[in-house]
Design a protein around this motif. Sequence first.
Motif, PDB file in Angstrom:
ATOM      1  N   SER A   1       8.262  14.440  -0.698  1.00 16.14           N
ATOM      2  CA  SER A   1       9.070  14.088  -1.739  1.00 16.14           C
ATOM      3  C   SER A   1      10.442  15.045  -1.158  1.00 16.14           C
ATOM      4  O   SER A   1      10.528  15.464  -0.123  1.00 16.14           O
ATOM      5  N   GLU A   2      11.225  15.022  -2.150  1.00 16.22           N
ATOM      6  CA  GLU A   2      12.442  15.802  -1.958  1.00 16.22           C
ATOM      7  C   GLU A   2      12.108  17.381  -2.254  1.00 16.22           C
ATOM      8  O   GLU A   2      11.109  17.569  -2.803  1.00 16.22           O
ATOM      9  N   ILE A   3      12.808  18.237  -1.708  1.00 18.76           N
ATOM     10  CA  ILE A   3      12.737  19.459  -2.142  1.00 18.76           C
ATOM     11  C   ILE A   3      13.702  19.890  -3.241  1.00 18.76           C
ATOM     12  O   ILE A   3      14.864  19.386  -3.408  1.00 18.76           O
ATOM     13  N   GLY A   4      13.483  21.039  -3.974  1.00 19.96           N
ATOM     14  CA  GLY A   4      14.260  21.494  -5.112  1.00 19.96           C
ATOM     15  C   GLY A   4      13.457  21.237  -6.566  1.00 19.96           C
ATOM     16  O   GLY A   4      12.360  20.942  -6.648  1.00 19.96           O
ATOM     17  N   ALA A   5      14.255  21.411  -7.563  1.00 20.02           N
ATOM     18  CA  ALA A   5      14.030  21.140  -8.655  1.00 20.02           C
ATOM     19  C   ALA A   5      13.186  19.846  -9.273  1.00 20.02           C
ATOM     20  O   ALA A   5      12.328  19.772  -9.946  1.00 20.02           O
ATOM     21  N   TYR A   6      13.474  18.560  -8.433  1.00 19.43           N
ATOM     22  CA  TYR A   6      12.939  17.390  -8.768  1.00 19.43           C
ATOM     23  C   TYR A   6      11.813  17.059  -7.870  1.00 19.43           C
ATOM     24  O   TYR A   6      11.531  15.780  -7.909  1.00 19.43           O
ATOM     25  N   ALA A   7      11.313  18.073  -7.165  1.00 15.52           N
ATOM     26  CA  ALA A   7      10.169  17.685  -6.240  1.00 15.52           C
ATOM     27  C   ALA A   7       9.205  16.924  -6.735  1.00 15.52           C
ATOM     28  O   ALA A   7       8.527  15.975  -6.311  1.00 15.52           O
ATOM     29  N   SER A   8       8.809  17.554  -8.055  1.00 15.40           N
ATOM     30  CA  SER A   8       7.341  16.975  -8.819  1.00 15.40           C
ATOM     31  C   SER A   8       7.539  15.513  -9.297  1.00 15.40           C
ATOM     32  O   SER A   8       6.608  14.814  -9.618  1.00 15.40           O
ATOM     33  N   LEU A   9       8.899  15.041  -9.349  1.00 14.85           N
ATOM     34  CA  LEU A   9       9.097  13.665  -9.877  1.00 14.85           C
ATOM     35  C   LEU A   9       8.657  12.563  -8.743  1.00 14.85           C
ATOM     36  O   LEU A   9       8.429  11.209  -9.123  1.00 14.85           O
ATOM     37  N   LEU A  10       8.555  13.040  -7.593  1.00  9.53           N
ATOM     38  CA  LEU A  10       8.249  12.304  -6.529  1.00  9.53           C
ATOM     39  C   LEU A  10       9.030  10.657  -6.364  1.00  9.53           C
ATOM     40  O   LEU A  10       8.553   9.994  -6.002  1.00  9.53           O
ATOM     41  N   ASN A  11      10.143  10.854  -6.659  1.00  8.94           N
ATOM     42  CA  ASN A  11      11.105  10.069  -6.466  1.00  8.94           C
ATOM     43  C   ASN A  11      11.197   9.158  -5.001  1.00  8.94           C
ATOM     44  O   ASN A  11      11.074   7.948  -5.133  1.00  8.94           O
ATOM     45  N   PRO A  12      11.240  10.034  -3.924  1.00  7.47           N
ATOM     46  CA  PRO A  12      11.137   9.227  -2.654  1.00  7.47           C
ATOM     47  C   PRO A  12       9.841   8.365  -2.687  1.00  7.47           C
ATOM     48  O   PRO A  12       9.789   7.231  -1.961  1.00  7.47           O
ATOM     49  N   ILE A  13       8.803   9.094  -2.957  1.00 10.36           N
ATOM     50  CA  ILE A  13       7.553   8.334  -2.852  1.00 10.36           C
ATOM     51  C   ILE A  13       7.191   7.007  -3.621  1.00 10.36           C
ATOM     52  O   ILE A  13       6.700   5.839  -3.515  1.00 10.36           O
ATOM     53  N   LYS A  14       8.035   7.046  -4.829  1.00 10.62           N
ATOM     54  CA  LYS A  14       7.833   6.014  -5.942  1.00 10.62           C
ATOM     55  C   LYS A  14       8.905   4.863  -5.278  1.00 10.62           C
ATOM     56  O   LYS A  14       8.433   3.637  -5.326  1.00 10.62           O
ATOM     57  N   LEU A  15       9.642   5.316  -4.514  1.00  9.63           N
ATOM     58  CA  LEU A  15      10.827   4.236  -3.811  1.00  9.63           C
ATOM     59  C   LEU A  15      10.034   3.655  -2.820  1.00  9.63           C
ATOM     60  O   LEU A  15      10.198   2.422  -2.714  1.00  9.63           O
ATOM     61  N   ASP A  16       9.431   4.245  -2.120  1.00  7.71           N
ATOM     62  CA  ASP A  16       8.816   3.739  -1.079  1.00  7.71           C
ATOM     63  C   ASP A  16       7.441   2.590  -1.335  1.00  7.71           C
ATOM     64  O   ASP A  16       7.338   1.591  -0.974  1.00  7.71           O
ATOM     65  N   SER A  17       7.052   2.986  -2.585  1.00  2.00           N
ATOM     66  CA  SER A  17       5.929   2.102  -3.203  1.00  2.00           C
ATOM     67  C   SER A  17       6.623   0.868  -3.974  1.00  2.00           C
ATOM     68  O   SER A  17       6.269  -0.068  -3.770  1.00  2.00           O
ATOM     69  N   LEU A  18       7.899   0.932  -4.212  1.00  2.00           N
ATOM     70  CA  LEU A  18       8.717  -0.149  -4.924  1.00  2.00           C
ATOM     71  C   LEU A  18       8.982  -0.968  -3.622  1.00  2.00           C
ATOM     72  O   LEU A  18       8.883  -2.405  -3.792  1.00  2.00           O
ATOM     73  N   HIS A  19       9.350  -0.508  -2.648  1.00  2.00           N
ATOM     74  CA  HIS A  19       9.761  -1.220  -1.287  1.00  2.00           C
ATOM     75  C   HIS A  19       8.828  -2.036  -0.859  1.00  2.00           C
ATOM     76  O   HIS A  19       8.719  -3.237  -0.583  1.00  2.00           O
ATOM     77  N   ILE A  20       7.512  -1.360  -1.051  1.00  2.00           N
ATOM     78  CA  ILE A  20       6.194  -2.070  -0.499  1.00  2.00           C
ATOM     79  C   ILE A  20       5.785  -3.339  -1.680  1.00  2.00           C
ATOM     80  O   ILE A  20       5.442  -4.453  -0.922  1.00  2.00           O
ATOM     81  N   LYS A  21       6.026  -3.116  -2.741  1.00  2.00           N
ATOM     82  CA  LYS A  21       5.334  -3.968  -3.724  1.00  2.00           C
ATOM     83  C   LYS A  21       6.682  -5.267  -3.581  1.00  2.00           C
ATOM     84  O   LYS A  21       6.165  -6.531  -3.685  1.00  2.00           O
ATOM     85  N   VAL A  22       7.933  -4.810  -3.499  1.00  2.00           N
ATOM     86  CA  VAL A  22       8.830  -6.130  -3.602  1.00  2.00           C
ATOM     87  C   VAL A  22       8.712  -6.721  -2.272  1.00  2.00           C
ATOM     88  O   VAL A  22       8.906  -7.912  -2.321  1.00  2.00           O
ATOM     89  N   ALA A  23       8.325  -6.333  -1.056  1.00  2.00           N
ATOM     90  CA  ALA A  23       8.210  -7.030   0.093  1.00  2.00           C
ATOM     91  C   ALA A  23       7.000  -8.051   0.100  1.00  2.00           C
ATOM     92  O   ALA A  23       7.202  -8.848   0.729  1.00  2.00           O
TER      93      ALA A  23
END
Length: 232
Positions: free
Chosen positions: A195-217
């Motif tokens: 995930s990203e570093i910093g205050a938003y790390a626990s939101l896991l946004n990059p990991i969720k985006l990867d999951s979305l890419h996989i589902k869309v594909a």
Amino acid sequence: DGLWIGATANAAIVLRGDYESVIIRNCTLDPGGDQDITGAAIGTLRIRVEGHVEQLMIDHCIIGPIGVDPGALVEQLMVTDTIVQCRVAAPAIDLETTAGCLERVTVLGDTVLHTLQAMEVLMTGITTITDTQQGCFRYSAAPLGSRVPRAFPYALQDFARAEEWFTSMEFGQPGYGQLSAAAPMEIARGAENGSEIGAYASLLNPIKLDSLHIKVAEYMPFGLIPLFIFET
């Protein structure tokens, strides 16, 4: 717990006396801004310690700078899932004799501590740790010229374009403190789990985006190209 405190001019919350523990959780101590709805400047609200605090804990907050008066002491500072910003001519964290423990924190400004244990911390200002023989700086980033304890790769970065790495650095904006698409991969995916570093790390946004890419594909009809629109 759960307070918002702001000021029309630069002001401070002052801790006087002796405390075993001071806990600030789910609070906003307004770091200030360029102007309010009337065009007037918004003052910076800082935490100032005049006494003796054994442990100062800040959790899930947005706060202004933290400092101590001469003769005052904070033995240990613990900050988690928090944005610390300084908009005045002073460090965001100015605790030269304090042992710091920071996890998933974004510091918009300089930092001064005695020792530091950092995990997934993003420091945009020069970080000066007095005793680098203790502590660690894991999956974290600070500008070149900083003095930090034992660090994993990507510890020191060129922050010359740091403002471009954030959606916004103005408190009150929807993307305040959030990394933008311009952030380097070492920061945007620099956490231990990717995930990203910093205050938003626990939101896991990059990991969720990867999951979305996989589902869309997986389900998108052949020949179509998806377009992802980020609102904030």
